[in-house]
Design a protein around this motif. Structure first.
Motif, mmCIF file in Angstrom:
data_model
loop_
_atom_site.group_PDB
_atom_site.id
_atom_site.type_symbol
_atom_site.label_atom_id
_atom_site.label_comp_id
_atom_site.label_asym_id
_atom_site.label_seq_id
_atom_site.Cartn_x
_atom_site.Cartn_y
_atom_site.Cartn_z
ATOM 1 N N VAL A 104 -0.701 13.469 -0.531
ATOM 2 C CA VAL A 104 -0.250 12.087 -0.740
ATOM 3 C C VAL A 104 0.487 11.575 0.495
ATOM 4 C CG1 VAL A 104 1.334 10.650 -2.093
ATOM 5 C CG2 VAL A 104 -0.205 12.234 -3.239
ATOM 6 N N TYR A 105 1.356 12.390 1.065
ATOM 7 C CA TYR A 105 2.117 11.974 2.242
ATOM 8 C C TYR A 105 1.190 11.700 3.423
ATOM 9 C CZ TYR A 105 5.671 11.934 5.881
ATOM 10 O OH TYR A 105 6.479 11.577 6.928
ATOM 11 N N ALA A 106 0.249 12.601 3.665
ATOM 12 C CA ALA A 106 -0.680 12.425 4.782
ATOM 13 C C ALA A 106 -1.561 11.197 4.571
ATOM 14 C CB ALA A 106 -1.532 13.673 4.966
ATOM 15 N N SER A 107 -2.027 10.986 3.358
ATOM 16 C CA SER A 107 -2.870 9.828 3.065
ATOM 17 C C SER A 107 -2.084 8.532 3.226
ATOM 18 C CB SER A 107 -3.428 9.931 1.650
ATOM 19 O OG SER A 107 -4.243 11.079 1.524
ATOM 20 N N HIS A 108 -0.840 8.533 2.801
ATOM 21 C CA HIS A 108 0.028 7.369 2.933
ATOM 22 C C HIS A 108 0.248 7.039 4.409
ATOM 23 C CE1 HIS A 108 4.054 5.448 3.191
ATOM 24 N NE2 HIS A 108 3.617 4.773 2.137
ATOM 25 N N ALA A 109 0.575 8.051 5.195
ATOM 26 C CA ALA A 109 0.802 7.829 6.620
ATOM 27 C C ALA A 109 -0.472 7.342 7.304
ATOM 28 C CB ALA A 109 1.301 9.118 7.279
ATOM 29 N N ASN A 110 -1.615 7.916 6.945
ATOM 30 C CA ASN A 110 -2.882 7.495 7.532
ATOM 31 C C ASN A 110 -3.202 6.043 7.176
ATOM 32 O OD1 ASN A 110 -5.290 8.045 9.044
ATOM 33 N ND2 ASN A 110 -6.380 8.044 7.086
ATOM 34 N N ALA A 111 -2.925 5.660 5.941
ATOM 35 C CA ALA A 111 -3.169 4.276 5.529
ATOM 36 C C ALA A 111 -2.325 3.308 6.353
ATOM 37 C CB ALA A 111 -2.876 4.103 4.038
ATOM 38 N N LEU A 112 -1.072 3.663 6.608
ATOM 39 C CA LEU A 112 -0.229 2.798 7.437
ATOM 40 C C LEU A 112 -0.728 2.743 8.878
ATOM 41 C CD1 LEU A 112 3.359 3.649 6.145
ATOM 42 C CD2 LEU A 112 2.017 1.578 5.703
ATOM 43 N N LEU A 113 -1.141 3.887 9.406
ATOM 44 C CA LEU A 113 -1.646 3.914 10.774
ATOM 45 C C LEU A 113 -2.919 3.088 10.928
ATOM 46 C CD1 LEU A 113 -1.095 7.639 11.789
ATOM 47 C CD2 LEU A 113 0.036 5.638 12.739
ATOM 48 N N CYS A 150 -1.785 -2.013 1.562
ATOM 49 C CA CYS A 150 -2.053 -1.960 0.117
ATOM 50 C C CYS A 150 -2.446 -0.547 -0.313
ATOM 51 C CB CYS A 150 -3.137 -2.956 -0.264
ATOM 52 S SG CYS A 150 -2.604 -4.665 -0.117
ATOM 53 N N SER A 151 -3.231 0.127 0.516
ATOM 54 C CA SER A 151 -3.581 1.521 0.220
ATOM 55 C C SER A 151 -2.349 2.410 0.284
ATOM 56 C CB SER A 151 -4.638 2.028 1.197
ATOM 57 O OG SER A 151 -5.848 1.353 1.020
ATOM 58 N N ALA A 152 -1.477 2.142 1.255
ATOM 59 C CA ALA A 152 -0.250 2.921 1.374
ATOM 60 C C ALA A 152 0.616 2.754 0.128
ATOM 61 C CB ALA A 152 0.524 2.509 2.620
ATOM 62 N N THR A 153 0.682 1.540 -0.378
ATOM 63 C CA THR A 153 1.454 1.291 -1.598
ATOM 64 C C THR A 153 0.860 2.055 -2.774
ATOM 65 O OG1 THR A 153 2.098 -0.881 -0.775
ATOM 66 C CG2 THR A 153 2.326 -0.502 -3.136
ATOM 67 N N ALA A 154 -0.461 2.128 -2.820
ATOM 68 C CA ALA A 154 -1.116 2.878 -3.899
ATOM 69 C C ALA A 154 -0.764 4.363 -3.804
ATOM 70 C CB ALA A 154 -2.620 2.685 -3.838
ATOM 71 N N TYR A 155 -0.754 4.907 -2.595
ATOM 72 C CA TYR A 155 -0.381 6.319 -2.441
ATOM 73 C C TYR A 155 1.087 6.547 -2.792
ATOM 74 C CZ TYR A 155 -4.849 7.630 -0.456
ATOM 75 O OH TYR A 155 -6.179 7.889 -0.279
ATOM 76 N N ARG A 156 1.938 5.570 -2.507
ATOM 77 C CA ARG A 156 3.341 5.705 -2.924
ATOM 78 C C ARG A 156 3.432 5.726 -4.443
ATOM 79 N NH1 ARG A 156 7.349 1.852 -3.404
ATOM 80 N NH2 ARG A 156 6.149 0.376 -2.163
ATOM 81 N N GLY A 157 2.565 4.960 -5.106
ATOM 82 C CA GLY A 157 2.507 4.997 -6.568
ATOM 83 C C GLY A 157 2.100 6.364 -7.084
ATOM 84 N N VAL A 158 1.179 7.014 -6.391
ATOM 85 C CA VAL A 158 0.792 8.376 -6.765
ATOM 86 C C VAL A 158 1.988 9.310 -6.603
ATOM 87 C CG1 VAL A 158 -0.702 10.327 -6.190
ATOM 88 C CG2 VAL A 158 -1.637 8.014 -6.201
ATOM 89 N N GLY A 159 2.760 9.092 -5.534
ATOM 90 C CA GLY A 159 3.975 9.893 -5.337
ATOM 91 C C GLY A 159 4.968 9.704 -6.468
ATOM 92 N N GLU A 160 5.096 8.478 -6.944
ATOM 93 C CA GLU A 160 5.980 8.220 -8.089
ATOM 94 C C GLU A 160 5.454 8.920 -9.342
ATOM 95 O OE1 GLU A 160 6.305 3.981 -8.308
ATOM 96 O OE2 GLU A 160 7.442 3.867 -6.438
ATOM 97 N N GLY A 161 4.146 8.974 -9.484
ATOM 98 C CA GLY A 161 3.559 9.705 -10.611
ATOM 99 C C GLY A 161 3.852 11.195 -10.530
ATOM 100 N N LEU A 162 3.798 11.747 -9.316
ATOM 101 C CA LEU A 162 4.139 13.159 -9.137
ATOM 102 C C LEU A 162 5.600 13.418 -9.506
ATOM 103 C CD1 LEU A 162 2.374 14.022 -5.757
ATOM 104 C CD2 LEU A 162 1.635 14.630 -8.060
ATOM 105 N N GLU A 163 6.455 12.473 -9.140
ATOM 106 C CA GLU A 163 7.876 12.615 -9.489
ATOM 107 C C GLU A 163 8.067 12.625 -11.004
ATOM 108 O OE1 GLU A 163 12.134 10.316 -8.869
ATOM 109 O OE2 GLU A 163 10.335 9.488 -7.955
ATOM 110 N N ARG A 164 7.421 11.705 -11.678
ATOM 111 C CA ARG A 164 7.545 11.654 -13.139
ATOM 112 C C ARG A 164 6.976 12.895 -13.794
ATOM 113 N NH1 ARG A 164 5.928 5.447 -12.981
ATOM 114 N NH2 ARG A 164 8.011 4.620 -12.617
#
Length: 93
Positions: free
Chosen positions: A30-39, A44-58
């Motif tokens: 998730v972290y690598a995909s998020h960083a790649n989306a920003l690069l 919008c894709s980065a925000t989606a990956y952050r949402g996946v990170g929030e799901g992992l937290e929950r």
């Protein structure tokens, strides 16, 4: 105090715990995909990956009931949030 947590270094992955190893793999993806989306300029894709990170937290907190994983995934989400803030600041400059 937990043997996995000390005041000096914070929570740590327990490499003998298969749940920790599986979550670590997911967090890295998730972290690598998020960083790649920003690069690549896809906030919008980065925000989606952050949402996946929030799901992992929950999942760590409510499903696995693991406070160490909860803390680690929370740190991941903070890191991704701040990366997006930096991205927005650079885009505005």
């Amino acid at each position: 105090m937990s043997t996995q947590t000390t005041a000096a270094n914070g929570p740590q992955f327990d490499v003998n715990n298969p749940q920790h190893l599986a979550m670590r793999k997911q967090m890295a993806y998730v972290y690598a995909s998020h960083a790649n989306a920003l690069l690549c300029g896809r906030p919008c894709s980065a925000t989606a990956y952050r949402g996946v990170g929030e799901g992992l937290e929950r999942a760590a907190i409510y499903v696995l009931a693991d406070p160490v994983l909860g803390s680690l995934t929370l740190s991941l989400n903070f890191a991704m949030f701040y990366m997006e803030e930096i991205y927005r600041a650079r885009a505005a400059a």
